[in-house]
Scaffold this active site. Sequence first.
Site, PDB file in Angstrom:
ATOM      1  N   HIS A 158      42.247  28.627  41.408  1.00  0.00           N
ATOM      2  CA  HIS A 158      40.916  28.098  41.096  1.00  0.00           C
ATOM      3  C   HIS A 158      40.342  28.831  39.880  1.00  0.00           C
ATOM      4  O   HIS A 158      39.854  28.215  38.927  1.00  0.00           O
ATOM      5  CB  HIS A 158      40.029  28.293  42.333  1.00  0.00           C
ATOM      6  CG  HIS A 158      38.707  27.591  42.269  1.00  0.00           C
ATOM      7  ND1 HIS A 158      37.768  27.727  43.256  1.00  0.00           N
ATOM      8  CD2 HIS A 158      38.154  26.767  41.341  1.00  0.00           C
ATOM      9  CE1 HIS A 158      36.692  26.995  42.943  1.00  0.00           C
ATOM     10  NE2 HIS A 158      36.904  26.417  41.783  1.00  0.00           N
ATOM     11  N   GLU A 185      44.682  33.451  49.277  1.00  0.00           N
ATOM     12  CA  GLU A 185      44.217  34.183  48.095  1.00  0.00           C
ATOM     13  C   GLU A 185      44.745  33.549  46.805  1.00  0.00           C
ATOM     14  O   GLU A 185      44.068  33.548  45.782  1.00  0.00           O
ATOM     15  CB  GLU A 185      44.611  35.658  48.178  1.00  0.00           C
ATOM     16  CG  GLU A 185      44.005  36.406  49.374  1.00  0.00           C
ATOM     17  CD  GLU A 185      42.480  36.323  49.457  1.00  0.00           C
ATOM     18  OE1 GLU A 185      41.815  36.063  48.424  1.00  0.00           O
ATOM     19  OE2 GLU A 185      41.950  36.507  50.566  1.00  0.00           O
ATOM     20  N   HIS A 217      42.511  30.844  45.702  1.00  0.00           N
ATOM     21  CA  HIS A 217      41.404  31.368  44.892  1.00  0.00           C
ATOM     22  C   HIS A 217      41.863  31.676  43.465  1.00  0.00           C
ATOM     23  O   HIS A 217      41.164  31.377  42.494  1.00  0.00           O
ATOM     24  CB  HIS A 217      40.869  32.672  45.496  1.00  0.00           C
ATOM     25  CG  HIS A 217      40.063  32.488  46.744  1.00  0.00           C
ATOM     26  ND1 HIS A 217      39.050  31.578  46.851  1.00  0.00           N
ATOM     27  CD2 HIS A 217      40.115  33.121  47.945  1.00  0.00           C
ATOM     28  CE1 HIS A 217      38.510  31.656  48.070  1.00  0.00           C
ATOM     29  NE2 HIS A 217      39.140  32.573  48.748  1.00  0.00           N
TER      30      HIS A 217
HETATM   31 ZN   LIG Z   1      38.608  33.247  50.665  1.00  0.00          ZN
END
Ligand SMILES: [Zn+2]
Length: 621
Positions: A414, A408, A411
């Site tokens: 990102h 997570e 993410h």
């Molecule tokens: Zn994912």
Amino acid sequence: MSVSNLSNRASTCFFDKDAESQGGQSGAASDQRWDLSDLYASADAWNEARLAAAAGLGALADYEGRLGESGAVLADFLTAYFDAQKVISQLYTYASLAADQDLRESTGLERQSLIQGTASQFGQTVSFVEPELIALGAVCLRSFVDDEVRLAPYDHYLSDLIRQQKHVLTDAEEKILAAASESMATANAAYRVLSNADIDWPRIELSTGETVLLDASGYGNYRQLDSREDRERVFRAFFEKHHQYRNTFATTLQGQVKNHIFSSRVRGYDSCLERALDGENIPAGVYRTLVQVVNDSLPTLHRYFRLRGRMLGIEDLRYFDIYPELVDRDLVYKIDQCKAITLDAVRPLGNEYVSSMADALDKPWMDVYPREGKRSGAYMAGSAYDVHPYLMLNHHDDYNSLSTFAHEWGHAMHSLLSNEAQPFAKASYATFVAEVASIVNETLLSDRLIANAEAAGDDETRLFFLTEALEGMRGTFFRQTMFGEFELNIHEEVEQGGALSGDKLTQMYGDILRRYHGHDEGVLTIDDVVCTEWGYIPHFYMNFYVYQYATSMAAAFAVVERIRREGDVARQAYLAALSAGGSAHPYEILKEAGLDMADASVYQAVVNRMDEVLDQVGALL
Ligand SMILES: [Zn+2]
């Protein structure tokens, strides 16, 4: 952007790892909770912002019929249009995060329904935009973009609109399609009601004397029991129930496939696959290459199954032997250890990445521990563009939780990088690249833990991490591709005039299941009863979605491998791909970073890695 797009934006990873079970850790410290006041000072402030957003929609409506006046007018409009989307995304984020903190509270649901109302009002207000832009045509829009510098943030949006123009129908036809969409949702809705509510799922007595319910979540929990007899009975009871309902399952699945065919044909696509990939402009070669390489690489998967049989001491391996853990290791990872280990693991991504992540980890962005009423599972919500990412975890202090944590945070980083580098209109990234960022971090974590165990001379722990890595490759690379191949087969069957009965689906799924698991080679026996598994997989209703887990794993492994081999050049290329967000099509973004996802070599890298890990495990046994 449609209402459903807006709600999807609220969580990039909406069906990420589901928590297998709940429990423990009540009364977690308040520093383990996120602070929603970064979004709005209070629920009242949220509501005021929502009312203000709704009141502002009228100004957008005033532009109807004016978008072609000049590049300056178009820039004024698109600025206001995307600002409104940004505000609604933030309102949505607050509503869904607040609701997930305690699903028992009705105010959370009310707030979600209020923002849904605002979003749908927005959708109706701006329904003129895309038809009007398309009517202006490519030449006009391009000259506007060339002459008006304020249109730069919207160039990709505009060119993508033009790209898909040939599949947009006339106004009257689009209205008919929109009106039909609600009834076309019935097949999927009926499937969900059938599997989640209507079926009287079996109860069986385990060898411990305990009686357990085998619904989807019960099956998920009990399919990995240590007792082989129990596992066999779990599988038999669960899949016999699917066999009993096979005709209804087949009717809903065929209904969904026919929806996809209808939509692809009226929009002028050659196939369902072509239409599904066209949304993100992904070449069909990506899909077909993936399936081809995986089929050619089944001997490596079979090698893993043989090793699994050896480690479990089972000679006649069967489908119900896939899930029990190979190495029993009770590793404990408190949340502070997760932070330290993950920061150490992502060092190959460079100092800047590490220090930016270290800063973020100190902030109240996470809801860490499970508690009563809290939503299960884990996700990252990155669409409050002006604020910061939020992370929902249900941390159990175990290895699986550590891995989810790294995932997570991949993410979240990102989103941070993309939101920092891109204007709002180009910040939101596609699923095709999203899971690369998360799996890179998971992979770096796995590599780090394996190396640490090796350095400590702890073979048992090293074996645990290695077998977990193998299981990840089976589940994400091979199994998701198997699903993808089945999905393609059933669509092509109906596209070519065939029909999908329950027995036909079972036969088609059985063929593919036997091939992937080496049934004929004597690797792993697939009994007839488990061939109804197709009824259990909700992803077959999602229109060619799951293959992206396999492509993402391949891309992630390639990234990690290249950084290890080439160092800074590869690192910069990868970070640039993260920062690119949604400024280009995802296939192009990865290609720019040196990864051609239509090329077999990317997928071959997963197979090579799996062979390497199998060698390492073999050497330890
Ligand atoms: Zn994912």
